[in-house]
Design a protein around this motif. Structure first.
Motif, short mmCIF file in Angstrom:
data_model
loop_
_atom_site.label_atom_id
_atom_site.label_comp_id
_atom_site.label_asym_id
_atom_site.label_seq_id
_atom_site.Cartn_x
_atom_site.Cartn_y
_atom_site.Cartn_z
N ARG A 47 0.82 -1.21 0.00
CA ARG A 47 0.00 0.00 0.00
C ARG A 47 0.85 1.26 0.00
N PHE A 48 1.97 1.24 0.73
CA PHE A 48 2.81 2.43 0.83
C PHE A 48 4.14 2.27 0.10
N PHE A 49 4.75 1.09 0.23
CA PHE A 49 6.03 0.82 -0.39
C PHE A 49 5.96 -0.53 -1.09
N LYS A 50 6.72 -0.66 -2.14
CA LYS A 50 6.77 -1.95 -2.83
C LYS A 50 7.53 -2.94 -1.97
N CYS A 51 6.92 -4.06 -1.71
CA CYS A 51 7.53 -5.07 -0.84
C CYS A 51 8.86 -5.58 -1.39
N ASP A 52 9.01 -5.53 -2.69
CA ASP A 52 10.27 -5.97 -3.31
C ASP A 52 11.47 -5.15 -2.82
N LEU A 53 11.23 -3.93 -2.38
CA LEU A 53 12.32 -3.08 -1.90
C LEU A 53 12.95 -3.62 -0.62
N PHE A 54 12.24 -4.51 0.08
CA PHE A 54 12.73 -5.01 1.37
C PHE A 54 13.16 -6.47 1.33
N LYS A 55 13.10 -7.12 0.18
CA LYS A 55 13.38 -8.55 0.12
C LYS A 55 14.83 -8.90 0.45
N HIS A 56 15.75 -7.94 0.35
CA HIS A 56 17.16 -8.19 0.67
C HIS A 56 17.45 -8.19 2.17
N LEU A 57 16.49 -7.77 2.98
CA LEU A 57 16.70 -7.67 4.43
C LEU A 57 16.53 -9.03 5.09
N ASP A 58 17.55 -9.45 5.81
CA ASP A 58 17.48 -10.72 6.54
C ASP A 58 17.15 -10.46 8.00
N MET A 59 17.74 -11.23 8.91
CA MET A 59 17.47 -11.06 10.33
C MET A 59 17.92 -9.67 10.78
N ARG A 60 17.13 -9.05 11.63
CA ARG A 60 17.43 -7.71 12.12
C ARG A 60 18.13 -7.80 13.47
N GLN A 61 19.39 -7.46 13.50
CA GLN A 61 20.16 -7.44 14.74
C GLN A 61 20.05 -6.06 15.36
N LEU A 62 19.74 -5.99 16.62
CA LEU A 62 19.60 -4.72 17.31
C LEU A 62 20.73 -4.51 18.31
N GLY A 63 21.09 -3.26 18.52
CA GLY A 63 21.99 -2.90 19.60
C GLY A 63 21.16 -2.48 20.80
N ARG A 64 21.83 -2.20 21.89
CA ARG A 64 21.17 -1.73 23.13
C ARG A 64 20.03 -2.67 23.55
N VAL A 65 20.30 -3.95 23.52
CA VAL A 65 19.34 -4.95 23.98
C VAL A 65 19.63 -5.21 25.46
N VAL A 66 18.63 -5.12 26.30
CA VAL A 66 18.81 -5.36 27.74
C VAL A 66 19.10 -6.84 27.95
N LYS A 67 20.27 -7.13 28.49
CA LYS A 67 20.73 -8.51 28.63
C LYS A 67 19.88 -9.32 29.59
N ASN A 68 19.28 -8.68 30.57
CA ASN A 68 18.44 -9.39 31.54
C ASN A 68 16.97 -8.98 31.38
N ASP A 69 16.53 -8.94 30.15
CA ASP A 69 15.18 -8.50 29.80
C ASP A 69 14.10 -9.29 30.56
N GLU A 70 14.24 -10.61 30.64
CA GLU A 70 13.23 -11.42 31.31
C GLU A 70 13.16 -11.09 32.81
N GLU A 71 14.32 -10.86 33.41
CA GLU A 71 14.37 -10.49 34.83
C GLU A 71 13.72 -9.13 35.07
N VAL A 72 13.99 -8.18 34.17
CA VAL A 72 13.36 -6.86 34.25
C VAL A 72 11.84 -7.00 34.14
N THR A 73 11.39 -7.78 33.18
CA THR A 73 9.95 -7.98 32.98
C THR A 73 9.30 -8.56 34.23
#
Length: 192
Positions: A47-73
């Motif tokens: 609807r907004f962007f052609k999906c073909d423009l994103f087909k090259h994107l694989d797994m998204r690795q993020l920075g600043r991930v809280v290492k003890n996320d489950e404990e915080v939750t």
């Protein structure tokens, strides 16, 4: 933000339609996890962007991930049983915006009173929160000096509705809990 909210037909969730402010406080923990699929690919529908423009994107690795996320939750889930003055109920919800469609993200922002999360693009969603809402930004993994969201909150709300916690990673869950509890107590439940 009102333009986006109305354009997405989410205005029925806003304070405009409530006869009185909610007497509970919604705390949203903005968890950051690497995704199996980029959100742009997961929710693409041409609807907004052609999906073909994103087909090259694989797994998204993020920075600043809280290492003890489950404990915080787990710790932040205890917010509801705490004593507040004036009394209030707390609804806690952990959310990973990487796996939610944009409409669900904005709908969640509208009802959030205290948004808590590490420095990252997800905190930009604070612009959709109500006037009484608070933002707690975790400055982890080298992001402690960045002032993007601090400046945004000072412009939109006030100094009293923003808190930065410069923290080590893994995060000290007791320190974070105490600061979130303090901010929950500051939410003016008599206002929108």
């Amino acid at each position: 933000s009102d333009f986006v909210i109305r354009g997405m037909k989410l205005h029925h969730l806003t304070h405009y339609v409530r006869p009185e402010p909610p007497r509970y406080v919604v705390v949203t923990w903005m968890t950051r996890k690497s995704s199996v699929k980029w959100p742009e690919r997961a929710f693409c529908d041409d609807r907004f962007f052609k999906c073909d423009l994103f087909k090259h994107l694989d797994m998204r690795q993020l920075g600043r991930v809280v290492k003890n996320d489950e404990e915080v939750t787990r710790k932040l889930q205890e917010l509801d049983g705490q004593h507040y003055s004036p009394p209030r109920r707390v609804v806690f919800q952990p959310k990973d915006y990487n796996v939610l469609p944009l409409t669900e993200q904005i709908a969640n922002d509208i009802i959030t009173d205290v948004m808590v999360g590490p420095h990252g693009a997800g905190l930009m969603h604070s612009v959709f929160m109500s006037d009484r809402a608070m933002l707690i930004e975790l400055g982890i993994d080298g992001s402690g000096g960045l002032k993007h969201f601090e400046n945004l909150q000072k412009w939109r709300r006030s100094d009293q509705q923003y808190l930065r916690i410069n923290a080590k990673n893994p995060v000290d869950v007791n320190q974070l809990f105490d600061k979130v509890k303090e901010m929950v107590g500051k939410v003016d439940i008599t206002s929108y």
